[in-house]
Enzyme design. Structure first.
Site, PDB file in Angstrom:
ATOM      1  N   ARG A  55       8.553   7.532  -6.428  1.00 10.54           N
ATOM      2  CA  ARG A  55       9.432   7.963  -5.333  1.00 10.54           C
ATOM      3  C   ARG A  55      10.904   7.638  -5.561  1.00 10.54           C
ATOM      4  O   ARG A  55      11.650   7.444  -4.606  1.00 10.54           O
ATOM      5  CB  ARG A  55       8.950   7.362  -4.011  1.00 10.54           C
ATOM      6  CG  ARG A  55       7.577   7.872  -3.636  1.00 10.54           C
ATOM      7  CD  ARG A  55       7.302   7.790  -2.170  1.00 10.54           C
ATOM      8  NE  ARG A  55       6.630   8.996  -1.721  1.00 10.54           N
ATOM      9  CZ  ARG A  55       6.562   9.390  -0.453  1.00 10.54           C
ATOM     10  NH1 ARG A  55       7.107   8.685   0.487  1.00 10.54           N
ATOM     11  NH2 ARG A  55       5.939  10.500  -0.144  1.00 10.54           N
ATOM     12  N   THR A  91      -1.358   8.297   5.567  1.00 11.23           N
ATOM     13  CA  THR A  91      -2.300   9.317   5.105  1.00 11.23           C
ATOM     14  C   THR A  91      -3.605   9.225   5.898  1.00 11.23           C
ATOM     15  O   THR A  91      -4.292  10.215   6.102  1.00 11.23           O
ATOM     16  CB  THR A  91      -2.586   9.085   3.598  1.00 11.23           C
ATOM     17  OG1 THR A  91      -1.338   8.922   2.934  1.00 11.23           O
ATOM     18  CG2 THR A  91      -3.335  10.222   2.964  1.00 11.23           C
ATOM     19  N   GLY A 131       0.821  -1.207   0.000  1.00 13.28           N
ATOM     20  CA  GLY A 131       0.000   0.000   0.000  1.00 13.28           C
ATOM     21  C   GLY A 131       0.855   1.257   0.000  1.00 13.28           C
ATOM     22  O   GLY A 131       2.083   1.197   0.135  1.00 13.28           O
ATOM     23  N   ASP A 132       0.197   2.392  -0.241  1.00 15.10           N
ATOM     24  CA  ASP A 132       0.853   3.711  -0.226  1.00 15.10           C
ATOM     25  C   ASP A 132       1.964   3.836  -1.258  1.00 15.10           C
ATOM     26  O   ASP A 132       2.960   4.535  -1.051  1.00 15.10           O
ATOM     27  CB  ASP A 132       1.414   4.023   1.184  1.00 15.10           C
ATOM     28  CG  ASP A 132       0.337   3.977   2.240  1.00 15.10           C
ATOM     29  OD1 ASP A 132      -0.808   4.340   1.932  1.00 15.10           O
ATOM     30  OD2 ASP A 132       0.640   3.559   3.371  1.00 15.10           O
ATOM     31  N   LYS A 185      -1.621   9.579  -6.851  1.00 11.06           N
ATOM     32  CA  LYS A 185      -0.932  10.443  -7.813  1.00 11.06           C
ATOM     33  C   LYS A 185      -1.105   9.902  -9.238  1.00 11.06           C
ATOM     34  O   LYS A 185      -1.390  10.647 -10.169  1.00 11.06           O
ATOM     35  CB  LYS A 185       0.570  10.541  -7.494  1.00 11.06           C
ATOM     36  CG  LYS A 185       1.292  11.195  -8.654  1.00 11.06           C
ATOM     37  CD  LYS A 185       2.768  11.213  -8.660  1.00 11.06           C
ATOM     38  CE  LYS A 185       3.201  11.549 -10.096  1.00 11.06           C
ATOM     39  NZ  LYS A 185       4.513  12.132 -10.212  1.00 11.06           N
ATOM     40  N   ARG A 222     -23.292 -12.712   5.107  1.00 11.85           N
ATOM     41  CA  ARG A 222     -24.646 -12.339   4.681  1.00 11.85           C
ATOM     42  C   ARG A 222     -25.418 -11.619   5.773  1.00 11.85           C
ATOM     43  O   ARG A 222     -26.609 -11.795   5.947  1.00 11.85           O
ATOM     44  CB  ARG A 222     -25.401 -13.584   4.155  1.00 11.85           C
ATOM     45  CG  ARG A 222     -24.681 -14.187   2.950  1.00 11.85           C
ATOM     46  CD  ARG A 222     -24.938 -15.620   2.756  1.00 11.85           C
ATOM     47  NE  ARG A 222     -24.455 -16.403   3.871  1.00 11.85           N
ATOM     48  CZ  ARG A 222     -24.510 -17.726   3.929  1.00 11.85           C
ATOM     49  NH1 ARG A 222     -25.039 -18.395   2.951  1.00 11.85           N
ATOM     50  NH2 ARG A 222     -24.035 -18.365   4.978  1.00 11.85           N
ATOM     51  N   LYS A 244      -0.637   5.417  -5.601  1.00 12.81           N
ATOM     52  CA  LYS A 244      -1.750   5.136  -6.523  1.00 12.81           C
ATOM     53  C   LYS A 244      -2.550   6.405  -6.823  1.00 12.81           C
ATOM     54  O   LYS A 244      -2.958   6.638  -7.950  1.00 12.81           O
ATOM     55  CB  LYS A 244      -2.671   4.060  -5.927  1.00 12.81           C
ATOM     56  CG  LYS A 244      -1.962   2.723  -5.694  1.00 12.81           C
ATOM     57  CD  LYS A 244      -2.867   1.707  -5.016  1.00 12.81           C
ATOM     58  CE  LYS A 244      -3.198   2.045  -3.585  1.00 12.81           C
ATOM     59  NZ  LYS A 244      -2.054   1.986  -2.633  1.00 12.81           N
TER      60      LYS A 244
END
Ligand code: GDP
Ligand code: IMO
Ligand code: MG
Length: 427
Positions: A330, A298, A12-13, A18, A142, A16
């Site tokens: 990055r 974030t 993650g991070d 941007k 469910r 995506k």
């Protein structure tokens, strides 16, 4: 026409937000397909800096339809706050659409997420505390409430009545917590439903029509491959699938319609929350990366764990998702390094493996095997063509491509939209 899935390739991070903001210029629709407000996607464009949790990162282009797909779990309070804050900054949310099949995060989900983490003690997952796990558990068992269930007061009342009691039993008997009050929850969620109703619709048909018309569609991933419930570092994972396969499930687009699968890779590795991370640097190098790159969550503000690029993870991720393009973000963060390292295998109990193991304990105890390359010691953030990158940076990129089995078609060298080197168009 093309349908492009944008997938987080690590934990993650990866950037995506941007990249989706960059690609959305050419998109008729951007669809979020998984997760919930555990996601935090940063977009920096001429309008300023934005941190999005539920609204798709295509929202800055008024003609682009932004769809919250069936695979997302929605906290309606968070969504409304996000919409209000975007509107206050002059961003129109009129082209936002919410799937009537998306599940709603209920107050008990948030309480149970936090209470369960407390109960796990030292084995806590380090969730974002947003109720994600319990909401997806409700869905699979469910016992969920969907967006279409909250619009009609009668339907919502009876759905809530049948689910409130078992959840209150859990809260009071298992966790010794206070019970939730039916009327308070009913009133609060009815008010949210009133405001969200115009946005809730049959997005499955809407997406099908977009495909018929030959539209460009970007599927916006949340989280990253290593947080996938099946293939990630279980149990330190999230509760929906961030993979390309999850993009089909969470939007209703069949696999044959996906033209490209784009993997977003950070030039090093970060992870937030608990669980194994073989290349984590607990020394001054890790701290240097965290400070230079401001690696703080974030969504939760937690310090992200930082380490070298893990090519075992990278190759695994390419295989699981079938990336047709990679995007490296990055790179600029590594500009001042004397040397850069890439993990090419793990030593586990005397054996070196180059496959990602299922066993969290093996991962926890493994020693990474590194390859070391020279750094470039040049500021890359102003480069706009691959040829403008220093030779050693290009060498690092080439080696990563060889190891993960996928080419980087965009290199990102800063958080702004324009700080991107496009080697080959992905949409
Ligand atoms: P996401 O969850 O994948 O959308 O990523 P986040 O927004 O949580 O974290 C990525 C961070 O990296 C954000 O602060 C971005 O503004 C920033 N970012 C993205 N690409 C680059 C880049 O190429 N260089 C630098 N220095 N920062 C970047
Ligand atoms: P984006 O979309 C990084 C992590 C949490 C925790 C685990 C489970 O911004 O890349 P959850 O709240 O989902 O039950 O937490 O997953 N996690 C993320 N880490 N980026 C994210 O999203 C994440 N979403 C969840 O930190 O380790
Ligand atoms: Mg994020």
């Amino acid at each position: 026409m093309s349908v492009v899935a944008v997938i987080g390739a690590q934990w993650g991070d990866e950037g995506k937000g941007k990249i989706v903001d960059l690609l959305a210029e050419k998109a008729d629709a951007v669809i979020r397909f998984s997760g919930g407000d555990n996601a935090g996607h940063t977009v920096i464009n001429p309008g300023g800096e934005f941190k999005l949790h539920l609204v798709p990162s295509g929202i800055f282009y008024p003609r682009t339809a932004c769809i919250i797909g069936n695979g997302v779990v929605i906290n309606p309070r968070v969504l409304l706050e996000e919409m209000d804050s975007l509107k206050a900054r002059g961003v129109d949310t009129g082209n936002l659409h919410i799937s009537d099949r998306a599940h709603i995060i209920m107050p008990w989900d948030i309480l149970l997420d936090r209470l369960d983490e407390e109960k796990r003690g030292p084995e806590a997952i380090g969730t974002t505390g947003k109720g994600i796990g319990p909401a997806f558990a409700d869905k699979t068992a469910r016992k969920g409430i969907r967006a279409c269930d909250i619009i009609d007061a009668g339907t919502f009342r009876s759905r809530l009545a049948s689910l409130m009691e078992p959840n209150n039993e859990l809260l009071t008997r298992l966790y010794n917590a206070a019970a939730l009050d039916f009327d308070t929850v009913f009133r609060e969620y009815s008010a949210y439903a009133g405001r969200l109703a115009p946005y809730i619709k049959d997005t499955t048909s809407m997406i099908s029509d977009l495909l018929e018309r030959g539209s460009n569609i970007v599927l916006e991933g949340a989280q990253g491959t290593m947080l996938d419930t099946d293939f990630g570092s279980y149990p330190f994972v999230t509760s929906s699938s961030p993979l390309a396969a999850g993009a089909c499930m969470g939007s209703g687009i069949n696999p044959r319609r996906i033209d490209r699968v784009v993997g977003i890779f950070k030039a090093y590795t970060t992870r937030v929350g608990g669980g194994p991370m073989p290349t984590e640097l607990k020394d001054e190098v890790g701290e240097y990366i965290r400070q230079r790159a401001h690696e703080y969550g974030t969504t939760t503000g937690r310090a992200r764990r930082c380490g070298w690029f893990d090519a075992v993870v990278g190759r695994y991720s390419t295989n699981l998702n079938g990336f047709t393009s990679g995007i490296l973000t990055r790179l600029d963060v590594l500009d001042e390094m004397d040397t850069v390292k890439i993990c090419i295998g793990y030593k586990i109990g005397g054996r070196t493996v180059d496959r990602f193991p299922a066993d969290a304990a093996a991962l926890e105890s493994c020693t990474p095997v590194y390859e070391e390359l020279p750094g470039w010691k040049v500021n890359t953030s102003d480069a706009r063509k691959a040829g403008e990158l220093p030779r050693n940076a290009r060498r690092y990129i080439r080696r990563l491509e060889e190891l993960i089995g996928c080419q980087f078609h965009i290199i990102s060298i800063g958080p702004r939209r324009d700080q991107s080197i496009v080697r080959k168009k992905v949409i």
